[in-house]
Motif scaffolding. Sequence first.
Motif, mmCIF file in Angstrom:
data_model
loop_
_atom_site.group_PDB
_atom_site.id
_atom_site.type_symbol
_atom_site.label_atom_id
_atom_site.label_comp_id
_atom_site.label_asym_id
_atom_site.label_seq_id
_atom_site.Cartn_x
_atom_site.Cartn_y
_atom_site.Cartn_z
ATOM 1 N N GLU A 161 14.393 -11.538 23.792
ATOM 2 C CA GLU A 161 14.788 -12.345 22.847
ATOM 3 C C GLU A 161 13.559 -13.830 22.605
ATOM 4 O O GLU A 161 13.455 -14.390 21.488
ATOM 5 C CB GLU A 161 16.094 -13.145 23.195
ATOM 6 C CG GLU A 161 17.041 -12.162 22.954
ATOM 7 C CD GLU A 161 17.391 -11.912 21.472
ATOM 8 O OE1 GLU A 161 17.530 -12.636 20.587
ATOM 9 O OE2 GLU A 161 17.506 -10.485 21.421
ATOM 10 N N ARG A 162 12.782 -14.137 23.848
ATOM 11 C CA ARG A 162 11.969 -15.090 23.785
ATOM 12 C C ARG A 162 10.639 -14.477 23.165
ATOM 13 O O ARG A 162 9.891 -15.289 22.379
ATOM 14 C CB ARG A 162 11.592 -15.359 25.150
ATOM 15 C CG ARG A 162 12.226 -16.417 25.765
ATOM 16 C CD ARG A 162 11.877 -16.529 27.264
ATOM 17 N NE ARG A 162 12.420 -18.128 27.814
ATOM 18 C CZ ARG A 162 11.402 -18.812 28.462
ATOM 19 N NH1 ARG A 162 10.432 -18.337 28.717
ATOM 20 N NH2 ARG A 162 12.136 -19.984 28.721
ATOM 21 N N LEU A 163 10.587 -13.270 22.878
ATOM 22 C CA LEU A 163 9.421 -12.942 22.381
ATOM 23 C C LEU A 163 9.459 -12.604 20.885
ATOM 24 O O LEU A 163 8.555 -12.571 20.040
ATOM 25 C CB LEU A 163 8.905 -11.573 22.973
ATOM 26 C CG LEU A 163 8.417 -11.488 24.518
ATOM 27 C CD1 LEU A 163 8.213 -9.986 24.919
ATOM 28 C CD2 LEU A 163 7.105 -12.067 24.674
ATOM 29 N N LYS A 164 10.721 -12.535 20.673
ATOM 30 C CA LYS A 164 10.832 -12.348 18.878
ATOM 31 C C LYS A 164 10.724 -13.526 18.353
ATOM 32 O O LYS A 164 10.739 -14.918 18.897
ATOM 33 C CB LYS A 164 12.588 -12.275 18.789
ATOM 34 C CG LYS A 164 12.820 -10.860 19.099
ATOM 35 C CD LYS A 164 14.419 -10.814 18.761
ATOM 36 C CE LYS A 164 14.999 -9.520 19.009
ATOM 37 N NZ LYS A 164 16.439 -9.294 18.610
ATOM 38 N N PRO A 165 9.766 -13.590 17.071
ATOM 39 C CA PRO A 165 9.559 -14.752 16.367
ATOM 40 C C PRO A 165 10.799 -15.486 15.696
ATOM 41 O O PRO A 165 11.900 -14.779 15.540
ATOM 42 C CB PRO A 165 8.800 -14.149 15.237
ATOM 43 C CG PRO A 165 9.172 -12.758 15.013
ATOM 44 C CD PRO A 165 9.516 -12.132 16.462
ATOM 45 N N ASN A 166 10.757 -16.721 15.855
ATOM 46 C CA ASN A 166 11.952 -17.480 15.243
ATOM 47 C C ASN A 166 12.122 -17.297 13.622
ATOM 48 O O ASN A 166 11.179 -17.144 13.017
ATOM 49 C CB ASN A 166 11.762 -18.928 15.461
ATOM 50 C CG ASN A 166 11.690 -19.337 16.825
ATOM 51 O OD1 ASN A 166 12.512 -18.444 17.497
ATOM 52 N ND2 ASN A 166 11.376 -20.629 17.224
#
Length: 167
Positions: A161-166
Motif C-alpha cells: 500500500e505504501r508503494l502505490k501512488p496516491n
Amino acid sequence: MCWRQVSKLQKTVLIVLFYSTVYVLVSYTISPETNFAFVSDDLRVGDKYALIYLSSPGTPVFTDAEGADVFRSRRCGLCFITNNKGFLPMSEFDAILIPGDRSALLDTAAYMAIGKSFSIETSTKCLRNKLRRCSWEPHITSLDSSEPFDLCSLCDHLHRERLKPNS
C-alpha cells in the motif's frame, strides 16, 4: 567541644549537615542502577517501516525494540507496532489494530481513516505478552474490505500500500 557550648546556629548547621550526609548515603544505596540501551540503526523507525498502532488499553507499552521484534521474530518484513498513543499522530500510522469485534469501533472511530482500520482477534494473554508466545497466531481482518491477514501478511500488505501512488 561539648554540645552545650556550641551556639544554636552551629547546632543547626551540624544537624543539617548530618541529615544531608545520611540522606545522600541512603539514596545512593537504595536507588537503582541506571542502564542505557541504545537502539541500533536497523531498529529506528522511519520510512522503511510500516507503522501499526495497537489500540489496546491496559496492555504493557511496547518499547522501540519490542515493536520491531514482533515482526522480526516471525521473519516478516520491516514493520513496527506500538500501543503508545503519544508516539505519533493517529493519521501517521499505516494501520490501526482494534482488539475484538466491530463494537470496539465506537471508541476509535474518531481517528480512523478508511482502509487503515483492522480488527485483531487474539487472547488477552497474547496481548499482555506483547504478541509473543501466543497459543495461536493472531487473526487480523480489514474492517473496510473484510480481507483476512496474519501479522506477516498484514506487514506485506502495508508495504504494498505504501508503494502505490496516491490517487
